[in-house]
Design a protein around this motif. Structure first.
Motif, PDB file in Angstrom:
ATOM      1  N   VAL A  69       0.838  -1.200   0.000  1.00 38.70           N
ATOM      2  CA  VAL A  69       0.000   0.000   0.000  1.00 38.70           C
ATOM      3  C   VAL A  69       0.874   1.252   0.000  1.00 38.70           C
ATOM      4  CG1 VAL A  69      -1.657   1.348   1.336  1.00 38.70           C
ATOM      5  CG2 VAL A  69      -1.972  -1.119   1.074  1.00 38.70           C
ATOM      6  N   ARG A  70       1.950   1.238   0.785  1.00 36.62           N
ATOM      7  CA  ARG A  70       2.869   2.379   0.811  1.00 36.62           C
ATOM      8  C   ARG A  70       3.484   2.627  -0.561  1.00 36.62           C
ATOM      9  NH1 ARG A  70       5.875   0.730   6.480  1.00 36.62           N
ATOM     10  NH2 ARG A  70       4.350   1.672   7.899  1.00 36.62           N
ATOM     11  N   ALA A 104       2.972   5.919  -3.047  1.00 39.38           N
ATOM     12  CA  ALA A 104       4.100   6.676  -3.600  1.00 39.38           C
ATOM     13  C   ALA A 104       4.012   6.748  -5.126  1.00 39.38           C
ATOM     14  CB  ALA A 104       5.415   6.038  -3.173  1.00 39.38           C
ATOM     15  N   SER A 105       3.596   5.658  -5.747  1.00 39.83           N
ATOM     16  CA  SER A 105       3.467   5.631  -7.207  1.00 39.83           C
ATOM     17  C   SER A 105       2.375   6.575  -7.683  1.00 39.83           C
ATOM     18  CB  SER A 105       3.161   4.205  -7.680  1.00 39.83           C
ATOM     19  OG  SER A 105       4.230   3.331  -7.384  1.00 39.83           O
ATOM     20  N   LEU A 156       0.862  11.692 -10.308  1.00 41.10           N
ATOM     21  CA  LEU A 156       0.050  12.903 -10.281  1.00 41.10           C
ATOM     22  C   LEU A 156       0.867  14.190 -10.341  1.00 41.10           C
ATOM     23  CD1 LEU A 156      -2.665  11.969  -7.628  1.00 41.10           C
ATOM     24  CD2 LEU A 156      -3.001  12.226 -10.095  1.00 41.10           C
ATOM     25  N   TYR A 157       2.066  14.159  -9.731  1.00 42.06           N
ATOM     26  CA  TYR A 157       2.767  15.425  -9.519  1.00 42.06           C
ATOM     27  C   TYR A 157       4.129  15.547 -10.198  1.00 42.06           C
ATOM     28  CZ  TYR A 157      -0.878  16.106  -6.063  1.00 42.06           C
ATOM     29  OH  TYR A 157      -2.095  16.236  -5.447  1.00 42.06           O
ATOM     30  N   LEU A 158       4.699  14.471 -10.689  1.00 39.08           N
ATOM     31  CA  LEU A 158       5.998  14.597 -11.354  1.00 39.08           C
ATOM     32  C   LEU A 158       5.823  14.759 -12.858  1.00 39.08           C
ATOM     33  CD1 LEU A 158       8.456  12.023  -9.715  1.00 39.08           C
ATOM     34  CD2 LEU A 158       8.421  14.503  -9.468  1.00 39.08           C
ATOM     35  N   PRO A 159       6.631  15.621 -13.494  1.00 41.81           N
ATOM     36  CA  PRO A 159       6.587  15.737 -14.956  1.00 41.81           C
ATOM     37  C   PRO A 159       6.937  14.409 -15.606  1.00 41.81           C
ATOM     38  CG  PRO A 159       7.852  17.525 -13.973  1.00 41.81           C
ATOM     39  CD  PRO A 159       7.604  16.539 -12.882  1.00 41.81           C
ATOM     40  N   VAL A 160       6.407  14.198 -16.792  1.00 41.69           N
ATOM     41  CA  VAL A 160       6.599  12.910 -17.453  1.00 41.69           C
ATOM     42  C   VAL A 160       8.077  12.612 -17.694  1.00 41.69           C
ATOM     43  CG1 VAL A 160       6.279  13.907 -19.752  1.00 41.69           C
ATOM     44  CG2 VAL A 160       5.857  11.472 -19.377  1.00 41.69           C
ATOM     45  N   GLU A 161       8.868  13.642 -18.032  1.00 40.54           N
ATOM     46  CA  GLU A 161      10.302  13.423 -18.270  1.00 40.54           C
ATOM     47  C   GLU A 161      10.984  12.899 -17.010  1.00 40.54           C
ATOM     48  OE1 GLU A 161       8.693  16.168 -18.942  1.00 40.54           O
ATOM     49  OE2 GLU A 161       8.774  16.389 -21.137  1.00 40.54           O
ATOM     50  N   ALA A 162      10.574  13.417 -15.868  1.00 30.91           N
ATOM     51  CA  ALA A 162      11.149  12.968 -14.600  1.00 30.91           C
ATOM     52  C   ALA A 162      10.780  11.521 -14.332  1.00 30.91           C
ATOM     53  CB  ALA A 162      10.671  13.863 -13.461  1.00 30.91           C
ATOM     54  N   ARG A 163       9.549  11.151 -14.640  1.00 34.73           N
ATOM     55  CA  ARG A 163       9.119   9.768 -14.410  1.00 34.73           C
ATOM     56  C   ARG A 163       9.910   8.791 -15.269  1.00 34.73           C
ATOM     57  NH1 ARG A 163       3.827  11.908 -15.019  1.00 34.73           N
ATOM     58  NH2 ARG A 163       3.384  10.476 -16.737  1.00 34.73           N
TER      59      ARG A 163
END
Length: 220
Positions: free
Chosen positions: A128-129, A133-134, A139-146
């Protein structure tokens, strides 16, 4: 001997009992271990190799969620619920070996040792943790960062302690793990290739400098 994270909270004798109750299974590269929607009555401990976890999206396409390797496990939910269905397809990314534990055998172990229940609860809490986190990352990280973070994670899995990692997955696999398109993943990879951090080959991504990749990913 592989150390299984799932069994870490058990004492040595209980770990031996669990492992002794398992049946060895071997899978060839790209062989399906189980299909999403199958009846799930078996827990697997990954002894060697790498396995892809895939799901079907609402649009009917296939998305790769993650990759697991030695010491990991899957199927915990399936063995705890009667008539449970597999929530994902598991595919061998390379030749792999697991230790499979049936629901019936697990029930015998649970009845004899309350520590087994505590072990399963701790594992589900950790899942669950990780899921939380995923979700936050998506939701909040730019796609390039992911893309960068997934690539760095895969480099650790495939490269272990080596400075160079040969990731034997496609760009489509990487894009799926990052929750984006292959076009976007390719753009990020081409930029890294121009900087001398990765080298792209058919069906694989070679991280030439894991140290530089980790540095770039850490700044995101």
């Amino acid at each position: 001997m592989t150390e299984f994270a799932l069994l870490r909270s058990l004492d040595p004798e209980d770990r031996r009992q669990v492992i002794a109750s398992c049946i060895p299974r071997r899978f060839k590269r790209r062989e399906i271990v189980c299909h999403e929607g199958d009846l799930g009555d078996t827990l697997h401990l990954v002894k060697s190799g790498l396995l892809l976890i895939k799901v079907t999206t609402p649009l009917g396409s296939t998305a790769t969620l993650t990759i697991i390797g030695p010491g990991d496990s899957f199927g915990e939910l399936a063995v705890l619920t009667p008539d449970a269905r597999r929530t994902a397809t598991v595919e061998a990314a390379e030749n792999a070996e697991t230790l499979s534990l049936s629901r019936d055998r697990l029930e015998v172990l649970r009845a004899a040792n309350p520590g087994i229940d505590r072990m399963l609860i701790a594992t589900l809490v950790e899942q669950v943790r990780r899921l939380s986190a995923s979700v936050l990352e998506a939701l909040y990280l730019p796609v390039e960062a992911r893309v960068m973070l997934r690539l760095a994670s895969l480099a650790r899995v495939y490269g272990e302690a080596a400075p160079i990692a040969e990731i034997r997955l496609t760009q489509e696999d990487l894009a799926s793990m990052a929750g984006t398109t292959r076009v976007t993943a390719n753009r990020v990879l081409r930029d890294l290739e121009q900087r001398g951090i990765v080298s792209l080959r058919r069906g694989r991504i070679i991280v030439v400098s894991r140290a530089e990749l980790e540095t770039v990913a850490a700044k995101l």
